[in-house]
Design a protein around this motif. Sequence first.
Motif, PDB file in Angstrom:
ATOM      1  N   MET A   7       7.315   2.031 -24.779  1.00 58.96           N
ATOM      2  CA  MET A   7       6.369   3.058 -24.237  1.00 58.96           C
ATOM      3  C   MET A   7       6.596   4.540 -24.855  1.00 58.96           C
ATOM      4  O   MET A   7       5.505   4.987 -25.243  1.00 58.96           O
ATOM      5  CB  MET A   7       6.421   3.114 -22.792  1.00 58.96           C
ATOM      6  N   SER A   8       7.906   4.874 -24.883  1.00 56.24           N
ATOM      7  CA  SER A   8       8.212   6.040 -25.463  1.00 56.24           C
ATOM      8  C   SER A   8       7.923   6.388 -26.919  1.00 56.24           C
ATOM      9  O   SER A   8       7.292   7.312 -27.428  1.00 56.24           O
ATOM     10  CB  SER A   8       9.542   6.411 -25.251  1.00 56.24           C
ATOM     11  N   CYS A   9       8.031   5.214 -27.696  1.00 52.22           N
ATOM     12  CA  CYS A   9       7.771   5.292 -29.135  1.00 52.22           C
ATOM     13  C   CYS A   9       6.411   5.061 -29.246  1.00 52.22           C
ATOM     14  O   CYS A   9       5.908   5.897 -30.374  1.00 52.22           O
ATOM     15  CB  CYS A   9       8.601   3.963 -29.825  1.00 52.22           C
ATOM     16  N   CYS A  10       5.660   4.500 -28.632  1.00 49.01           N
ATOM     17  CA  CYS A  10       4.199   4.436 -28.698  1.00 49.01           C
ATOM     18  C   CYS A  10       3.474   5.696 -28.439  1.00 49.01           C
ATOM     19  O   CYS A  10       2.709   6.339 -29.222  1.00 49.01           O
ATOM     20  CB  CYS A  10       3.450   3.535 -27.857  1.00 49.01           C
ATOM     21  N   LYS A  11       4.091   6.367 -27.158  1.00 48.37           N
ATOM     22  CA  LYS A  11       3.502   7.871 -27.150  1.00 48.37           C
ATOM     23  C   LYS A  11       4.103   8.798 -28.271  1.00 48.37           C
ATOM     24  O   LYS A  11       3.325   9.726 -28.523  1.00 48.37           O
ATOM     25  CB  LYS A  11       4.047   7.920 -25.787  1.00 48.37           C
ATOM     26  N   PHE A  12       5.120   8.760 -28.638  1.00 47.55           N
ATOM     27  CA  PHE A  12       5.393   9.340 -29.583  1.00 47.55           C
ATOM     28  C   PHE A  12       4.735   9.235 -31.014  1.00 47.55           C
ATOM     29  O   PHE A  12       4.431  10.397 -31.545  1.00 47.55           O
ATOM     30  CB  PHE A  12       7.152   9.318 -29.973  1.00 47.55           C
ATOM     31  N   SER A  13       4.622   8.138 -31.193  1.00 45.73           N
ATOM     32  CA  SER A  13       3.617   7.751 -32.438  1.00 45.73           C
ATOM     33  C   SER A  13       2.412   8.281 -32.432  1.00 45.73           C
ATOM     34  O   SER A  13       1.696   9.071 -33.400  1.00 45.73           O
ATOM     35  CB  SER A  13       3.493   6.356 -32.769  1.00 45.73           C
ATOM     36  N   ILE A  14       1.758   8.204 -31.269  1.00 43.39           N
ATOM     37  CA  ILE A  14       0.330   8.921 -31.016  1.00 43.39           C
ATOM     38  C   ILE A  14       0.302  10.166 -31.065  1.00 43.39           C
ATOM     39  O   ILE A  14      -0.363  10.838 -31.967  1.00 43.39           O
ATOM     40  CB  ILE A  14       0.020   8.244 -29.655  1.00 43.39           C
ATOM     41  N   LEU A  15       1.329  11.054 -30.395  1.00 45.66           N
ATOM     42  CA  LEU A  15       1.639  12.395 -30.605  1.00 45.66           C
ATOM     43  C   LEU A  15       1.870  12.624 -32.114  1.00 45.66           C
ATOM     44  O   LEU A  15       1.179  13.717 -32.662  1.00 45.66           O
ATOM     45  CB  LEU A  15       2.725  12.727 -29.776  1.00 45.66           C
ATOM     46  N   LEU A  16       2.522  12.037 -32.789  1.00 47.59           N
ATOM     47  CA  LEU A  16       2.681  12.320 -34.158  1.00 47.59           C
ATOM     48  C   LEU A  16       1.662  12.280 -35.295  1.00 47.59           C
ATOM     49  O   LEU A  16       1.226  13.148 -35.757  1.00 47.59           O
ATOM     50  CB  LEU A  16       3.774  11.270 -34.673  1.00 47.59           C
ATOM     51  N   LEU A  17       0.889  11.182 -34.754  1.00 46.41           N
ATOM     52  CA  LEU A  17      -0.547  11.211 -35.458  1.00 46.41           C
ATOM     53  C   LEU A  17      -1.302  12.003 -35.143  1.00 46.41           C
ATOM     54  O   LEU A  17      -1.939  12.586 -36.236  1.00 46.41           O
ATOM     55  CB  LEU A  17      -1.021   9.725 -35.028  1.00 46.41           C
ATOM     56  N   PHE A  18      -1.463  12.770 -33.987  1.00 43.29           N
ATOM     57  CA  PHE A  18      -2.345  13.633 -33.544  1.00 43.29           C
ATOM     58  C   PHE A  18      -2.072  14.868 -34.081  1.00 43.29           C
ATOM     59  O   PHE A  18      -2.773  15.623 -34.856  1.00 43.29           O
ATOM     60  CB  PHE A  18      -2.331  13.954 -31.974  1.00 43.29           C
ATOM     61  N   PHE A  19      -0.719  15.177 -34.247  1.00 40.09           N
ATOM     62  CA  PHE A  19      -0.208  16.646 -34.898  1.00 40.09           C
ATOM     63  C   PHE A  19      -0.153  16.630 -36.442  1.00 40.09           C
ATOM     64  O   PHE A  19      -0.715  17.585 -36.955  1.00 40.09           O
ATOM     65  CB  PHE A  19       1.019  16.942 -34.584  1.00 40.09           C
TER      66      PHE A  19
END
Length: 71
Positions: A7-19
């Motif tokens: 879950m942490s990796c998924c949230k981090f990936s989404i944040l990374l894609l967003f930025f």
Amino acid sequence: MIKWFNMSCCKFSILLLFFTELFYTERTHCRNLKILQNLFYKPMSQDPNISNELIKLLFPNLEEMIALHGK
């Protein structure tokens, strides 16, 4: 533990894609403003047949936008 990590990796990936998308969108916007300035604003402002009022109407705050987004 593994479930939390995923879950942490998924949230981090989404944040990374967003930025990343935000960064590239801003960079493209700055590039487009500079193209607009170089292809249209500068030549039109040097043309004696085009009034400053018309240029201000067509390109309001272009210089300020470039200064603001260029930082």
